[in-house]
Design an enzyme around this catalytic site. Sequence first.
Site, PDB file in Angstrom:
ATOM      1  N   GLU A 150     107.677  36.755  52.306  1.00  0.00           N
ATOM      2  CA  GLU A 150     108.721  36.152  53.144  1.00  0.00           C
ATOM      3  C   GLU A 150     109.743  37.164  53.664  1.00  0.00           C
ATOM      4  O   GLU A 150     110.948  37.008  53.490  1.00  0.00           O
ATOM      5  CB  GLU A 150     109.408  35.034  52.368  1.00  0.00           C
ATOM      6  CG  GLU A 150     108.439  33.942  51.942  1.00  0.00           C
ATOM      7  CD  GLU A 150     109.063  32.871  51.070  1.00  0.00           C
ATOM      8  OE1 GLU A 150     110.294  32.916  50.854  1.00  0.00           O
ATOM      9  OE2 GLU A 150     108.323  31.991  50.598  1.00  0.00           O
ATOM     10  N   GLU A 192      99.479  28.791  50.134  1.00  0.00           N
ATOM     11  CA  GLU A 192     100.279  27.806  49.397  1.00  0.00           C
ATOM     12  C   GLU A 192     100.206  26.456  50.117  1.00  0.00           C
ATOM     13  O   GLU A 192     101.213  25.882  50.500  1.00  0.00           O
ATOM     14  CB  GLU A 192     101.736  28.272  49.295  1.00  0.00           C
ATOM     15  CG  GLU A 192     101.909  29.651  48.684  1.00  0.00           C
ATOM     16  CD  GLU A 192     103.367  30.093  48.589  1.00  0.00           C
ATOM     17  OE1 GLU A 192     104.271  29.219  48.704  1.00  0.00           O
ATOM     18  OE2 GLU A 192     103.606  31.293  48.394  1.00  0.00           O
TER      19      GLU A 192
END
Length: 390
Positions: A170, A279
Amino acid sequence: MKSPKLFVLAVLVSISGSVSAQTLKDAYRDYWYTGVSVNQWQVKAENGATNQHDYTGMVSADQTKDWPIITQNFNWVVAENCMKCEVIHPQEGVYDFTLADQFVDKAKAAGLKVQGHCLIWHSQCASWFHYDKDGKLVSREELKKRMREHIYTIVSHFKGRVDAWDVVNEAFEDDGSPRKSLFWQILGTDYIPLAFQYAHEADPSIQLFYNDFSMNKATKVEGVCRFFRPLIEQGLPVTAIGMQGHMILEDNVDNSVIKQYEQSIKTIAATGVPTFFSELDLSVLPNPYGFSGANVSDMFAYRPEMDPYKKGLTPQQEAKIEQFWIDFYKMLIPLHNDILRVNFWCLNDANSWRNDFPIPGRTDYATLFDRQSLPKPFIEKLILLVNGKK
């Protein structure tokens, strides 16, 4: 379909007049690997009597049956929390591999591939990592030293047992610009290739991934690829660029979200490396304020109207969920050469983080298995889809 009492995500598929049991990992074995995240309570096979916690969304649930389901239905596993910096490296010079070792050892004993998650991430990073003894940000050279020691120690500890790592997590905003994290404030974007360099030096044999959310957004995926493409061309050891895939059902108007991910797969493939869903889950609850992404610091106050399925889903909503997954897999199949893995985040609805994000205390239905760890009916449709039955 076999009785759910078997706790196996299996269907009966007729092949050449014979009958055999299949799971998603078996049905799609020639397309991609199928994985799932695992929490430490599942590794320990704890039960609800002594296992109450809410930051994973699971409260007072029995997880003693979860491990057999994991081993029967998936060939890759990734640690949900126990390998993050705040757990594994809580203080400078202090490492705690207790939970991570339990997870990795149990997975390898079951013949599963293991992905470590994650080496460098601005969130859930131990508070000491970026500061000196006087509370000031450390220098460039000191942060590079700390990163190298952190990555070398962890990767070396699991060498030969962990098959891949999320190296950087991220690092970009939704507009494609670098996230202004403490790593960025001290090192700029240099910290990203440095992390991959250190991880590769520590174990040249493992797969190394970049991982991010909102990768259905063109600005985000294009920004990530614009950054990585020249580095990959110069030989940076990046195995794949991962897309988290935390999706929201009501956002998929006219299959818009699915179409966006289709384009993102193609955009990443153009960098010279494949992608994977790292995910994957699907929130079926109302989307507050048009919220998107997976920034764990973004939270909203609970409101009953934002939690409409406390007592269960309506048949109409279940039909929408089923159709979403069918359409999603129909999009993936023609692009399978560019997809390494389809990895789901959390095994069942009871322990899914979507119950508490971005509104704590809701009841969501985001995973493949229900709150009793029983497989959802749409799984059969996905297996029949790849076997040419639908």
